[in-house]
Enzyme design. Structure first.
Site, short mmCIF file in Angstrom:
data_model
loop_
_atom_site.label_atom_id
_atom_site.label_comp_id
_atom_site.label_asym_id
_atom_site.label_seq_id
_atom_site.Cartn_x
_atom_site.Cartn_y
_atom_site.Cartn_z
N SER A 52 3.30 -2.33 10.57
CA SER A 52 4.61 -2.41 10.76
C SER A 52 5.41 -3.62 10.51
CB SER A 52 5.07 -1.98 12.05
OG SER A 52 4.36 -0.61 12.26
N LYS A 54 0.04 4.24 -0.15
CA LYS A 54 -0.64 5.51 0.41
C LYS A 54 -0.26 6.61 -0.72
CE LYS A 54 0.06 3.50 4.73
NZ LYS A 54 -0.07 3.52 6.27
N HIS A 79 -9.44 1.05 4.55
CA HIS A 79 -8.18 0.85 5.43
C HIS A 79 -8.71 2.10 6.58
CE1 HIS A 79 -4.21 2.40 6.34
NE2 HIS A 79 -3.72 1.50 5.84
N GLU A 108 -5.65 -5.41 10.47
CA GLU A 108 -4.47 -4.23 10.70
C GLU A 108 -5.10 -3.53 12.01
OE1 GLU A 108 -2.54 -2.91 6.58
OE2 GLU A 108 -4.12 -1.82 6.95
N GLU A 140 -6.96 4.55 7.81
CA GLU A 140 -7.04 5.94 7.34
C GLU A 140 -7.98 6.54 6.90
OE1 GLU A 140 -3.07 5.53 5.63
OE2 GLU A 140 -2.25 4.95 7.28
N GLY A 171 2.06 2.01 10.71
CA GLY A 171 2.94 2.99 10.76
C GLY A 171 3.71 3.50 12.12
N ASN A 189 0.97 -1.19 -0.03
CA ASN A 189 0.07 0.10 -0.06
C ASN A 189 0.59 1.22 -0.17
OD1 ASN A 189 -1.91 2.12 0.56
ND2 ASN A 189 -2.25 1.46 2.52
C1 PEP Z 1 -0.76 -0.18 6.14
O1 PEP Z 1 -1.09 1.23 6.25
O2 PEP Z 1 -1.85 -0.74 5.35
C2 PEP Z 1 0.26 -0.50 6.69
C3 PEP Z 1 0.33 -1.74 7.13
O3 PEP Z 1 1.27 0.28 7.09
P1 PEP Z 1 2.46 0.15 7.82
O4 PEP Z 1 3.02 -1.30 7.06
O5 PEP Z 1 3.47 1.31 7.20
O6 PEP Z 1 2.37 -0.13 9.31
#
Ligand code: PEP
Length: 252
Positions: A215, A11, A97, A169, A99, A175, A9
């Site tokens: 992460s 973003k 997601h 997630e 976000e 993040g 992703n």
């Molecule tokens: C995400 O935004 O889907 C995600 C898993 O981000 P990160 O790997 O940066 O934690």
């Protein structure tokens, strides 16, 4: 056998030339290092999608969007429809997601409409769910994830549901550099698979790909992916660096 998948992703990162360069490198890598039965998906910003979809030709590699609108077409300034995404050659779309849920106030009901619209246009949906830290700390994380799936995904008939991938997630891991422990990931993935079984039956539950996101990086991917109910990852930050991303796929 359910599919093992790593989805990146991107973003809101990478200008067009940078995105094309990254996708080209990843495509070259998987042209010479075959994915075999695994799949890799690059979920890019909308502006990259048409070019990236066309340049990806390594077997098992495909492109996806990070969002779509819930309407078919019309006066929705600044929005992008599922049909438009499909017309670029992209095959996938992320829906729900965290976000989008938190910064843009996307409700379970809106996400159900987006999911329906994406499937109607022949896209495969990567449906995200996950609790925030306060919800985990107060012990309601299973309830929260259960509600997100019930309202956003389980309204689908079985045939449509089978075209979806679930991504768990935990929002506190996205993040932040804090990853769910392998045991925490497995516990939630098992819970999700059990919910799928209750709704769609054992065969569907066994076939459903459930990704972990939050992460995940090359150094911790193997221990997360070793869990029986973790079928791959949805990768944010680490998907922007070719070596790191390809090493995560290798860990799978
Ligand atoms: C995400 O935004 O889907 C995600 C898993 O981000 P990160 O790997 O940066 O934690």
């Amino acid at each position: 056998m359910r599919k093992k998948i790593v989805a990146g992703n991107w973003k809101m990162n990478l200008e067009l030339n940078e995105g094309i360069a990254l996708a080209t490198e990843i495509n070259q890598h998987f042209s010479t290092t075959p994915l075999n039965a695994k799949e890799v998906i690059l979920c890019t910003p909308f502006i990259h999608l048409s070019m990236v979809s066309k340049l990806l030709d390594a077997p098992g590699l495909s492109a996806g969007a990070q969002n779509c609108n819930d309407h078919r077409s019309g006066a929705y300034t600044g929005e992008v429809s599922a049909a438009m995404i499909k017309s670029t050659g992209a095959a996938n779309v992320i829906i729900g997601h965290s976000e989008r849920r938190s910064y843009y106030g996307e409700s379970d009901e809106l996400l159900a409409a987006k999911t329906t619209e994406a499937l109607h246009n022949g896209l495969r949906v990567i449906f995200c769910c996950g609790e925030v830290l306060a919800e985990r700390e107060s012990g309601i994380h299973f309830e929260v994830v259960g509600r997100q799936l019930e309202k956003g995904l389980f309204m689908l008939a079985e045939g449509e549901f089978k075209k979806c991938i679930i991504a768990y997630e935990p929002v506190w891991a996205i993040g932040t550099g804090v990853t769910a422990s392998p045991a925490q990931a497995q516990e939630m993935h098992r819970f999700i698979r059990d919910l799928v079984e209750k709704r769609y039956g054992k065969a569907a539950a066994e076939e459903t790909t459930i990704l972990y996101g939050g992460s995940c990086k090359a150094s911790n991917a193997a221990e997360l992916f070793a869990n029986p109910d973790v079928d791959g990852g949805l990768i944010g930050g680490a998907s922007l660096v070719k070596e790191e991303f390809c090493n995560i796929v290798k860990a799978l």
